[in-house]
Scaffold this motif. Sequence first.
Motif, PDB file in Angstrom:
ATOM      1  N   VAL A  55       1.066  -1.209  -0.346  1.00 46.85           N
ATOM      2  CA  VAL A  55       0.290  -0.171   0.049  1.00 46.85           C
ATOM      3  C   VAL A  55       0.966   1.736  -0.035  1.00 46.85           C
ATOM      4  CG1 VAL A  55      -1.219   1.351   1.212  1.00 46.85           C
ATOM      5  CG2 VAL A  55      -1.939  -0.905   1.000  1.00 46.85           C
ATOM      6  N   TRP A  56       0.885   1.952  -0.569  1.00 43.21           N
ATOM      7  CA  TRP A  56       1.527   3.694  -0.939  1.00 43.21           C
ATOM      8  C   TRP A  56       0.500   4.573  -0.214  1.00 43.21           C
ATOM      9  CZ3 TRP A  56       1.468  -0.208  -4.982  1.00 43.21           C
ATOM     10  CH2 TRP A  56       2.584  -0.470  -5.101  1.00 43.21           C
ATOM     11  N   GLN A  60      -3.794   6.885  -3.446  1.00 38.73           N
ATOM     12  CA  GLN A  60      -4.617   5.700  -3.105  1.00 38.73           C
ATOM     13  C   GLN A  60      -4.570   4.804  -4.362  1.00 38.73           C
ATOM     14  OE1 GLN A  60      -8.588   6.198  -3.078  1.00 38.73           O
ATOM     15  NE2 GLN A  60      -8.585   4.998  -1.558  1.00 38.73           N
ATOM     16  N   ARG A  61      -3.170   3.596  -3.820  1.00 42.54           N
ATOM     17  CA  ARG A  61      -2.620   3.283  -4.930  1.00 42.54           C
ATOM     18  C   ARG A  61      -2.125   1.375  -3.712  1.00 42.54           C
ATOM     19  NH1 ARG A  61       3.355   3.906  -7.263  1.00 42.54           N
ATOM     20  NH2 ARG A  61       3.584   2.611  -8.712  1.00 42.54           N
ATOM     21  N   ALA A  62      -2.401   0.646  -4.867  1.00 42.08           N
ATOM     22  CA  ALA A  62      -2.525  -0.788  -3.609  1.00 42.08           C
ATOM     23  C   ALA A  62      -2.329  -2.239  -4.745  1.00 42.08           C
ATOM     24  CB  ALA A  62      -3.365  -0.891  -2.654  1.00 42.08           C
ATOM     25  N   THR A  77      -6.102   1.553  -8.066  1.00 36.08           N
ATOM     26  CA  THR A  77      -6.410   2.621  -8.293  1.00 36.08           C
ATOM     27  C   THR A  77      -7.404   2.849  -7.857  1.00 36.08           C
ATOM     28  OG1 THR A  77      -5.655   3.562 -10.423  1.00 36.08           O
ATOM     29  CG2 THR A  77      -4.089   3.970  -9.125  1.00 36.08           C
ATOM     30  N   GLY A 120      -8.468  -3.628  -2.709  1.00 33.54           N
ATOM     31  CA  GLY A 120      -7.759  -2.697  -2.671  1.00 33.54           C
ATOM     32  C   GLY A 120      -8.159  -1.359  -2.238  1.00 33.54           C
ATOM     33  N   TYR A 121      -8.908  -0.626  -2.154  1.00 30.53           N
ATOM     34  CA  TYR A 121      -9.461  -0.050  -1.766  1.00 30.53           C
ATOM     35  C   TYR A 121      -9.602  -0.392   0.318  1.00 30.53           C
ATOM     36  CZ  TYR A 121     -14.639  -0.753  -0.936  1.00 30.53           C
ATOM     37  OH  TYR A 121     -15.754  -1.289   0.261  1.00 30.53           O
ATOM     38  N   TRP A 124      -6.380  -1.040   1.784  1.00 28.45           N
ATOM     39  CA  TRP A 124      -5.228   0.928   1.399  1.00 28.45           C
ATOM     40  C   TRP A 124      -5.990   1.348   2.852  1.00 28.45           C
ATOM     41  CZ3 TRP A 124      -6.895   6.000   1.297  1.00 28.45           C
ATOM     42  CH2 TRP A 124      -6.538   6.432   1.819  1.00 28.45           C
ATOM     43  N   SER A 125      -6.912   1.624   3.326  1.00 28.55           N
ATOM     44  CA  SER A 125      -8.103   2.562   4.383  1.00 28.55           C
ATOM     45  C   SER A 125      -7.819   2.029   5.549  1.00 28.55           C
ATOM     46  CB  SER A 125      -9.589   2.040   3.864  1.00 28.55           C
ATOM     47  OG  SER A 125      -9.790   0.658   4.187  1.00 28.55           O
ATOM     48  N   THR A 128      -3.790   2.315   6.021  1.00 31.78           N
ATOM     49  CA  THR A 128      -3.229   3.921   6.012  1.00 31.78           C
ATOM     50  C   THR A 128      -3.942   4.390   7.520  1.00 31.78           C
ATOM     51  OG1 THR A 128      -4.770   4.411   4.822  1.00 31.78           O
ATOM     52  CG2 THR A 128      -2.439   4.401   3.805  1.00 31.78           C
ATOM     53  N   THR A 166     -13.585   4.415  -0.675  1.00 29.98           N
ATOM     54  CA  THR A 166     -13.555   3.745   0.650  1.00 29.98           C
ATOM     55  C   THR A 166     -15.124   3.692   0.657  1.00 29.98           C
ATOM     56  OG1 THR A 166     -13.050   3.889   3.146  1.00 29.98           O
ATOM     57  CG2 THR A 166     -13.987   5.651   2.447  1.00 29.98           C
TER      58      THR A 166
END
Length: 243
Positions: A55-56, A60-62, A77, A120-121, A124-125, A128, A166
């Motif tokens: 995860v970046w 928003q990139r994973a 993305t 992915g989303y 990512w959330s 982070t 999200t």
Amino acid sequence: MNEQTHELLEQVLIAHGGLERWNSFSIVCATLVTGGSLWGMKGLTQDGTPRQMTVWLHEQRASMMPFGAPNQRTVFTPDRIAIETIDGQVVAERQAPRESFRGHGEISPWDPLHRAYFNGYALWSYLTMPFLFTLAGVVTEEIEPWSEGAQLWRRLRVRFPEHIVTHCEVQDFYFGEDFLLRRHDYSVDVSGGLLAAQYVHDYVDAEGLRMPSKRRAYRRGADGHAVWDELLVAIDLSEISFS
């Protein structure tokens, strides 16, 4: 943001390792194992294979691998989801992936790209939190506390802007006396607005940042309480590292 909300958010960020330390990194990697009933509801088979999630932190990139085959990974993305080989050949892709969930209900079947976008989303959330609360356009507000057994948890209501994809626009986050995240409430908009209460625990320290290694999302009843016999998603994280 009023003074009380600002104080709570500041304490939460400090408890999880601090914004300055967070901003010194750009990527987090973790090994994850997932389970729960959601996958079966979507007509998908779920196994216990460990997968690598990257995860970046500041965009928003994973990416997850393996996905679908040992030499494949996802590329997420907000505007595109893809499955590609590790040497970059596209296996499948979808532009504007959120549109593909339009009209979906709780048991609408998902194809591999639906699943890849959700993974992915969501990851990512999760990876982070709570630092994504400081991103441009995110609005936080402290709301009334919540009694969980003998504990009283303070809560932040967080409103996400349209450009951050999200679970849903408005989500609630619960914090213990140590200001660590305990619970996260949301509706899964890509699954007919399914209500969830996700509990997090077993914190680990990774490069001075504190992250929960276990996440358990249950169906949330109309009374706001978790329905304990309906485990939607289980996530176990290990080997969390920031770089």
